[in-house]
Write a protein that holds these residues in place. Structure first.
Motif, PDB file in Angstrom:
ATOM      1  N   MET B   1       0.460  -1.355   0.048  1.00  0.00           N
ATOM      2  CA  MET B   1      -0.209   0.476   0.290  1.00  0.00           C
ATOM      3  C   MET B   1       1.214   1.892   0.161  1.00  0.00           C
ATOM      4  O   MET B   1       0.725   2.040  -0.572  1.00  0.00           O
ATOM      5  CB  MET B   1      -1.457  -0.161   1.176  1.00  0.00           C
ATOM      6  N   PRO B   2       1.832   1.151   1.144  1.00  0.00           N
ATOM      7  CA  PRO B   2       2.528   2.767   0.678  1.00  0.00           C
ATOM      8  C   PRO B   2       3.545   2.957  -0.664  1.00  0.00           C
ATOM      9  O   PRO B   2       3.230   1.802  -1.087  1.00  0.00           O
ATOM     10  CB  PRO B   2       3.334   2.593   2.144  1.00  0.00           C
ATOM     11  N   ALA B   3       4.381   3.587  -0.947  1.00  0.00           N
ATOM     12  CA  ALA B   3       4.768   3.562  -1.983  1.00  0.00           C
ATOM     13  C   ALA B   3       6.300   3.790  -1.817  1.00  0.00           C
ATOM     14  O   ALA B   3       7.175   4.229  -2.762  1.00  0.00           O
ATOM     15  CB  ALA B   3       4.906   5.251  -2.270  1.00  0.00           C
ATOM     16  N   TYR B   4       7.046   2.802  -1.367  1.00  0.00           N
ATOM     17  CA  TYR B   4       7.719   2.622  -1.812  1.00  0.00           C
ATOM     18  C   TYR B   4       8.261   1.864  -2.751  1.00  0.00           C
ATOM     19  O   TYR B   4       9.460   2.164  -3.202  1.00  0.00           O
ATOM     20  CB  TYR B   4       8.493   0.966  -0.579  1.00  0.00           C
ATOM     21  N   LEU B   6       7.953   3.096  -5.470  1.00  0.00           N
ATOM     22  CA  LEU B   6       8.515   4.695  -5.823  1.00  0.00           C
ATOM     23  C   LEU B   6       9.648   4.380  -5.935  1.00  0.00           C
ATOM     24  O   LEU B   6      10.696   5.031  -7.155  1.00  0.00           O
ATOM     25  CB  LEU B   6       7.353   5.966  -5.774  1.00  0.00           C
ATOM     26  N   LEU B   7      10.487   4.579  -4.514  1.00  0.00           N
ATOM     27  CA  LEU B   7      11.466   5.067  -4.513  1.00  0.00           C
ATOM     28  C   LEU B   7      12.902   3.714  -5.110  1.00  0.00           C
ATOM     29  O   LEU B   7      13.506   4.036  -5.803  1.00  0.00           O
ATOM     30  CB  LEU B   7      11.666   4.731  -3.017  1.00  0.00           C
ATOM     31  N   LYS B  97       6.031   7.556 -14.537  1.00  0.00           N
ATOM     32  CA  LYS B  97       5.679   8.506 -12.919  1.00  0.00           C
ATOM     33  C   LYS B  97       6.787   9.200 -12.923  1.00  0.00           C
ATOM     34  O   LYS B  97       7.992   9.593 -14.153  1.00  0.00           O
ATOM     35  CB  LYS B  97       6.766   7.417 -12.599  1.00  0.00           C
TER      36      LYS B  97
END
Lengths: 461, 540
Positions: B1-4, B6-7, B97
């Motif tokens: 769910m979180p955006a790790y 992306l990083l 992105k």
């Protein structure tokens, strides 16, 4: 002696400066409160003996007292930060007592006449000695050029940091210059799209960093720290004062740990790629993108003291959600502003208000007010105030809640300012005493309808 | 769910060997579709807008066509509103992105040109006034500090425009300075594609309010209520053929820090002291300079806010359409319209006729009866459908007109707050010299039987007594018709009325007397209040 030394330093800078651009690596650690740590790695060419090295392209707002230079096999004699800037007026001022070339231009023919002149004074106007005569520069308004043969050593286009060092042997060294500077800062910006039909929000989080330090940092490795280390010489310390009473946004502090990196108790947000942070640039990088988080929409009204309002006041429109890994955002949130959007009838997202949040641990419950509800209002009225004895008062409050919406709503009606020994003697529905100073009722107001709450308070002090 | 992810994704891109600087510059097409939603100044409770300083804001949504190349590109959106808050910008419809979004605030201007040319090669142009021939000399700008320019040529070091000769620079082409506020986004596209991108952002320098006109009927028992939505844009950017709407309701706005911006300026070319032998005393020149700088300073601070508006456009005929937006009211301008730069525009909000009203005279009388004077006049009604209203009334200014010999004359101007359906509405008609209120305290009595003493320290006590005041208030009516009068009392805390010669009511928890004052007569109201008086007393 000193003048000659500085001249050598100037020449040395001219010799070594080209090498720096190629071998430079800047890393920035940016804190929340307009503070950054700059670590500038450059290759410097060191000669044997004493020399002066100038550092160009450092932050224009550098705090010179925080500078440290480290490199192998050198010892530092002194550090200087020169902020005497090169302007025409300064150039002329520093030329007092020295020779300049003046070029008189004949306005009729354009013919140039060159003469040597000595600058005598620059007080209000420039006084020159030409041969054995004294003249005021351009007193007659005719064109005269003044040519200087050099720039004084400590006049610069920008404030410049210079370090005098003693090298033990000549050669190229890896040097790291580190310093603190204001003018660089960051915050988080959140966008929440609220879906009215299923009561869920999609949240995006952006890191917004701004550079007003006066300098561009090329290709910098950037690390953002969610925290504000206290600055000893900060002067004004806002924390020493009582902040104005704000609505509490953090309802329940969380107790969950995320997998993000930490430094002490600060969370770290490294930017994955090197990036150029130009002067006067605002840069945003995404760090959070979560969809379909349950959110609750409600209404809140706070009556600040046991007083009467002349007209009905709007209740606040409040959205609450969790940052937990279960049915929440699943992340800790660095401080910033969260903006709420909602789709209008045509399907275009429209802005419906914003709220500031503080650093929020994972697992917290947040409750954010976006603004006033147009259709839900509360009219608080003191029906009667009686003095029971010298220090004992009785107040009869009446709260009229109105709802012009076509659906029923629940308003959290909160009476603040119950100072002293205040108690509720009678009330039309049961209240919850939130703390010594506040009581709260949860009031249902029917669609296009009204509700009334009455309460009698006794206050002793 | 979180955006790790992306990083992680970004790290992969970095590892894949794509160098940051390799982004291809792409210019987005001008907007093909525009939506502008104007919000009011968040802290204005009531009243109209101030055209000289628009403190509201707008949400601008632009649809633009972008031709993305494969790989890393930097898409530039030129011509966004000058008042843009870059941290609120949102871009959707990208093929990949977003790596980063940037707003460069250094605009192309003479001073920015000089600043970015410091230390670089330039050409000095010096023109002979007599012959008109221009000399071109290669040189380097050494400094532009504090508004003065120092440069170096083969001949030596000189200061710009201090010689009295026409001098200027010619610059080499420079990258990175844009003419207009520009937002750019770095994006990684898997393949070359042309598609529509939506950019939305909040921008300052907008505002709106409702402007009502209330026209009383001849008998004073009905009024016609008309209203305009007045919206204005003080940005230097126009929004052609836009869907325009306004939002009513008080929105929470945090006073966030403003992102830096440099709007540029002229090349000042400050010189060394240029005094001559026939100068005025120094102090006079300093004052003159001070005035000059103040003037130029005022003009340069806020381009979006401080400029006066050039044009007023009125769009008549069709009315705005209202819809609910969460807890706010959204009003849609029915057709696409052009919101030009520095323009205010009016669209019809409502026309309601035959709204029944009652005229009330009244006064709020303070703690002592001496605070009297001219009575106020209000028109009172309720915002219901049976009263030919029953629609949300957004806050704004209201001008009340009364008929006179077939014309309408202005009676009073006042401010109106947000009023929901079913609420009571009061339109202020100002004060009336014909209806005067005077008040006196006829008698004060201290009730010694109920005196309480509270010893504080030996020899000193707090004395609390009951104090009764008998007050008389007279209301005189010089009009040829009877009036309804409301006397609202503000008594001290704990005081109450124990006796009165008129029926006593209550409004908002305060005592009120409602009575008629016949034509050309005076009515007196007598009442007795009872309150507490405290004092420190020396005891024997």
């Amino acid at each position: 002696m000193r003048v000659r030394l500085l001249c050598i330093g100037w020449v040395a800078w001219l010799l070594v400066s080209p090498a720096w651009a190629a071998d430079r690596a800047v890393s920035l650690t940016i804190y929340n409160d307009n503070l950054a740590l700059v670590q500038d790695r450059r290759d410097i060419e060191v000669k044997d003996g004493r020399q002066r090295i100038e550092f160009q392209d450092v932050s224009a707002q550098i705090r010179p007292e925080t500078v440290s230079l480290s490199a192998a096999d050198i010892s530092i004699v002194e550090q200087n930060f020169d902020f005497d800037l090169l302007t025409p007026a300064k150039l002329m001022e520093k030329a007092v007592g020295q020779e300049v070339t003046i070029v008189r231009v004949n306005p009729a023919t354009g013919a140039e006449t060159r003469e040597q002149a000595q600058v005598l004074a620059t007080n209000g106007g420039v006084v020159l000695k030409i041969g054995q005569r004294i003249e005021v520069l351009r007193d007659d308004g005719l064109p005269v050029r003044v040519i200087f043969n050099k720039v004084p050593d400590n006049l610069r286009a920008r404030p410049t940091l210079s370090v005098s060092i003693v090298g033990t042997h000549a050669g190229t060294r890896h040097a790291t210059l580190s310093y603190l500077t204001p003018g660089l800062g960051w915050k988080a910006d959140y966008v929440a799209l609220y879906n009215e039909s299923d009561g869920k929000i999609d949240v995006q989080g952006w890191v917004t960093l701004t550079n007003s330090s006066g300098t561009t940092y090329d290709n910098a490795q950037t690390l953002l720290v969610a925290g504000s280390p206290s600055q000893v010489d900060g002067g004004f310390q806002p924390n020493n004062f009582r902040p104005p009473v704000r609505r509490q946004t953090l309802q329940q502090p969380g107790t969950e740990s995320g997998s993000r990196e930490r430094l002490g108790d600060y969370y770290l947000y490294p930017l994955a790629e090197r990036t150029t942070i130009a002067n006067l640039q605002t840069k945003q990088v995404s760090f959070l993108d979560v969809r379909g988080v349950p959110a609750e929409h409600g209404y809140e009204f706070r009556n600040r003291w046991l007083g009467t309002a002349e007209t009905p006041q709007s209740a606040q429109s409040v959205y609450s959600f969790s940052t937990s890994a279960h049915a929440g955002l699943g992340d800790q949130l660095p401080a910033g502003i969260l903006r709420f959007y909602m789709k209008d009838k045509r399907g275009d997202p429209q802005f419906i208000g914003e709220s500031r949040i503080d650093h929020t641990p994972m697992g917290s419950t947040l409750s954010l007010a976006t603004g006033d509800a147009f259709d839900v209002k509360v009219h608080a009225v003191v029906d009667k105030r009686t003095r029971l004895s010298i220090f004992d008062w009785q107040t009869e409050m009446r709260y009229e809640l109105t709802n012009a919406l076509p659906r029923a709503v629940v308003v959290k009606l909160r009476q603040d300012g119950l100072w002293g020994d205040s108690s509720v003697k009678a009330e039309s529905q049961k209240s919850t005493r939130l703390n010594a100073e506040a009581a709260e009722w949860s009031v249902s107001v029917p669609a296009n309808g009204k509700a009334t709450v009455t309460a009698t308070f006794e206050t002793r002090y | 769910m979180p955006a790790y992810p992306l990083l992680v994704g970004l790290s992969l891109i970095a590892a894949g060997g794509i160098v940051h600087g390799a982004a291809i510059d792409v210019l987005a097409e001008p907007p093909s579709d525009l939506i502008v939603t104007v919000y009011r100044a968040p802290y204005r409770e009531s009243g109209s807008i101030d055209l000289n300083y628009l403190q509201g804001f707008a949400l601008v949504t632009e649809t633009r066509l972008v031709r993305f190349p494969a790989g890393l590109s930097r898409v530039r959106f030129e011509g966004v509103a000058d008042g843009i808050e870059p941290s609120s910008a949102l871009i959707t419809g990208l093929p990949g992105k977003v790596i980063e979004k940037n707003r460069d605030a250094l605009l192309l201007s003479p001073s920015a040109l000089i600043e970015s040319a410091v230390g670089k090669r330039v050409e000095l142009l010096r023109t002979d006034r007599k012959t008109g021939t221009t000399q071109r000399l290669p040189g380097t700008i050494l400094s532009d500090a504090e508004g003065g320019v120092v440069f170096k040529t083969e001949e030596g070091i000189e200061a710009l425009r201090c010689s009295g000769l026409p001098e200027t620079f010619s610059f080499e082409p420079l990258a990175g300075l844009s003419a207009r506020p520009t937002l750019s986004v770095e994006v990684q596209s898997p393949n070359a594609v042309t598609q529509q991108v939506t950019l939305s952002y909040l921008a300052r320098g907008f505002d709106w309010a409702a402007d009502y006109t209330a026209t009383l009927s001849q008998d004073g028992e009905h009024l016609d209520l008309g209203a305009w939505v007045t919206l204005a844009n003080s940005n230097g950017v126009a929004f052609p053929r836009a869907h325009v709407q306004v939002v009513a309701g008080k929105i929470n706005r945090e006073n966030g820090e403003l992102e830096p911006i440099d709007i540029g300026g002229p090349i000042l070319a400050q010189c060394w002291p240029r005094g001559s032998t026939s100068d005025q005393p120094m102090i006079i020149r300093l004052e003159a300079m001070d005035r000059m700088f103040k003037k130029s300073g005022d003009a340069g601070i806020m381009p979006a806010a401080a400029m006066s508006l050039a044009e007023v456009a009125v769009t008549g005929g069709r009315k705005v359409q209202q819809e609910q937006l969460g807890d706010l009211k959204l009003y849609r301008v029915p057709e696409r319209t052009t919101l030009a730069s520095r323009q205010s525009k009016q669209v019809r909000l409502m026309d309601q006729s035959g709204v029944p009203v009652t005229t009330i005279y009244g006064l709020d009388l303070g703690a002592d009866a001496h605070s009297a004077g001219q009575a106020h006049r209000w028109l009172r009604t309720k915002n219901t459908t049976s009263n030919h209203l029953g629609l949300p009334l957004p806050s704004g200014g209201i001008a009340a007109f009364a008929p006179y010999k077939g014309e309408r004359l202005l009676q009073h101007e006042s401010a109106l707050r947000d009023i929901a359906v079913d609420e009571e509405v009061e339109f202020d008609l100002g004060q009336s010299a014909d209806v005067q209120v005077t008040g006196v305290v006829e008698e004060t009595r201290v009730d010694s039987e109920h005196t309480k003493l509270l010893p504080l320290v030996p020899g000193v006590a707090l004395r609390s007594v009951k104090v009764d005041d008998v007050e008389r208030v007279e209301v005189s009516n010089a009009r040829a018709a009877a009036i309804e009068f409301e006397l609202r009392l503000r008594l001290p805390e704990g005081a109450r009325i124990v006796r009165a010669d008129h029926p006593l009511g209550a409004k908002n928890g305060r005592p009120i007397f409602r009575f008629k004052v016949p034509a050309n007569q005076t009515v007196a109201v007598r009442f007795q209040t009872q309150g507490a008086g405290d004092g420190i007393l020396r005891t024997p």
